[in-house]
Design a protein around this motif. Structure first.
Motif, short mmCIF file in Angstrom:
data_model
loop_
_atom_site.label_atom_id
_atom_site.label_comp_id
_atom_site.label_asym_id
_atom_site.label_seq_id
_atom_site.Cartn_x
_atom_site.Cartn_y
_atom_site.Cartn_z
N PHE A 244 0.83 -1.20 0.00
CA PHE A 244 0.00 0.00 0.00
C PHE A 244 0.86 1.25 0.00
CE2 PHE A 244 -1.85 3.42 2.57
CZ PHE A 244 -2.91 3.78 1.73
N LEU A 245 1.83 1.30 0.88
CA LEU A 245 2.67 2.49 1.00
C LEU A 245 3.45 2.75 -0.29
CD1 LEU A 245 3.22 4.67 3.03
CD2 LEU A 245 5.09 3.29 3.94
N ASN A 246 3.99 1.71 -0.91
CA ASN A 246 4.72 1.89 -2.16
C ASN A 246 3.82 2.45 -3.25
OD1 ASN A 246 7.17 1.02 -1.12
ND2 ASN A 246 6.85 -1.10 -1.72
N LEU A 247 2.61 1.93 -3.38
CA LEU A 247 1.68 2.46 -4.38
C LEU A 247 1.24 3.88 -4.04
CD1 LEU A 247 -0.62 -0.60 -5.17
CD2 LEU A 247 0.88 0.61 -6.76
N LEU A 248 0.99 4.14 -2.78
CA LEU A 248 0.59 5.48 -2.35
C LEU A 248 1.67 6.50 -2.70
CD1 LEU A 248 -1.76 6.88 -0.71
CD2 LEU A 248 -0.20 6.77 1.24
N LEU A 249 2.92 6.15 -2.46
CA LEU A 249 4.04 7.06 -2.70
C LEU A 249 4.22 7.39 -4.18
CD1 LEU A 249 6.58 5.69 -0.10
CD2 LEU A 249 5.51 7.96 -0.08
N GLU A 250 3.70 6.58 -5.05
CA GLU A 250 3.78 6.88 -6.48
C GLU A 250 2.91 8.08 -6.84
OE1 GLU A 250 2.90 3.52 -8.99
OE2 GLU A 250 4.28 2.22 -7.87
N HIS A 251 1.87 8.32 -6.07
CA HIS A 251 0.88 9.34 -6.41
C HIS A 251 0.70 10.44 -5.37
CE1 HIS A 251 -0.37 6.77 -9.73
NE2 HIS A 251 -0.29 5.76 -8.88
N PHE A 252 1.24 10.23 -4.16
CA PHE A 252 1.02 11.15 -3.05
C PHE A 252 2.34 11.47 -2.34
CE2 PHE A 252 -3.01 9.11 -3.75
CZ PHE A 252 -3.96 10.09 -3.49
N GLU A 253 2.44 12.71 -1.86
CA GLU A 253 3.50 13.08 -0.93
C GLU A 253 3.01 12.66 0.45
OE1 GLU A 253 6.41 14.35 -1.76
OE2 GLU A 253 5.88 14.60 -3.88
N VAL A 254 3.86 12.05 1.23
CA VAL A 254 3.46 11.47 2.51
C VAL A 254 4.31 12.04 3.63
CG1 VAL A 254 3.42 9.32 3.83
CG2 VAL A 254 2.60 9.34 1.48
N SER A 255 3.66 12.42 4.72
CA SER A 255 4.39 12.78 5.93
C SER A 255 3.74 12.07 7.11
CB SER A 255 4.41 14.29 6.15
OG SER A 255 3.11 14.79 6.34
N TYR A 256 4.56 11.64 8.04
CA TYR A 256 4.08 10.92 9.22
C TYR A 256 3.87 11.91 10.35
CZ TYR A 256 5.38 6.65 6.83
OH TYR A 256 5.46 5.63 5.92
N VAL A 257 2.81 11.73 11.11
CA VAL A 257 2.56 12.55 12.29
C VAL A 257 3.32 11.90 13.44
CG1 VAL A 257 0.82 13.46 13.85
CG2 VAL A 257 0.27 13.19 11.41
N PRO A 258 4.33 12.58 13.98
CA PRO A 258 5.12 11.98 15.07
C PRO A 258 4.25 11.67 16.29
CG PRO A 258 6.15 14.01 14.27
CD PRO A 258 4.80 13.92 13.64
N GLU A 259 4.59 10.61 16.97
CA GLU A 259 3.79 10.19 18.13
C GLU A 259 3.70 11.28 19.19
OE1 GLU A 259 3.43 6.40 21.20
OE2 GLU A 259 4.82 6.28 19.52
N GLU A 260 4.76 12.06 19.35
CA GLU A 260 4.73 13.13 20.36
C GLU A 260 3.76 14.25 19.99
OE1 GLU A 260 8.41 13.74 17.77
OE2 GLU A 260 7.60 12.07 18.92
#
Length: 149
Positions: free
Chosen positions: A112-128
């Motif tokens: 999922f993540l590999n396919l998502l990254l082909e079409h979307f910029e992704v940033s993770y929300v840090p746990e803190e």
């Protein structure tokens, strides 16, 4: 794209117009969830059948929330296709996913993540930056924006 309707209640408290989707066979339960919470809803809530990979007649969304949707590798491509169709570069796409320990789940998430990254910029929300009561090290929050092509 909230499969159980659980995220509807928080979003709707802000008087947003919300479309909740699920597979056709689960729509009755989703509608019951909405009906049981009508006294607390301020905006408009619709329940609509959505099968990933089949065109959904709608304008692109301003916000699209996904909660714990990635389980089966056979539908990952259909899910990403649906995300592409329902978003623009202005759409806020928030993804919440519990990471599970089975090899199948790990591989499905990676796919999922590999396919998502082909079409979307992704940033993770840090746990803190997450709410201390609701955060967990095995739950990922992602903010994604469709790439301008």
């Amino acid at each position: 794209m909230c499969r159980s309707g659980c995220c509807m209640f928080r979003v709707n408290l802000r008087s947003a117009n919300v479309i909740l989707t699920d597979l056709p066979e689960n729509l009755l339960q989703l509608k019951q969830n909405v009906d049981e919470n009508i006294p607390w809803l301020k905006g408009c809530v619709q329940t609509v059948a959505l099968t990933w990979g089949i065109t959904f007649e709608s304008e692109p969304f301003d916000f699209l929330l996904m909660a714990d949707c990635i389980y089966y590798p056979e539908v990952v491509e259909k899910l990403v296709k649906t995300l592409i169709e329902l978003t623009t570069p202005k759409t806020v796409l928030l993804i919440c996913q519990e990471l599970r320990e089975t090899e199948k789940q790990k591989n499905t998430w990676k796919m999922f993540l590999n396919l998502l990254l082909e079409h979307f910029e992704v940033s993770y929300v840090p746990e803190e930056e997450q709410h201390p009561i609701f955060s967990s090290s095995d739950i990922i929050l992602i903010n994604a924006k469709k790439k301008c092509l």
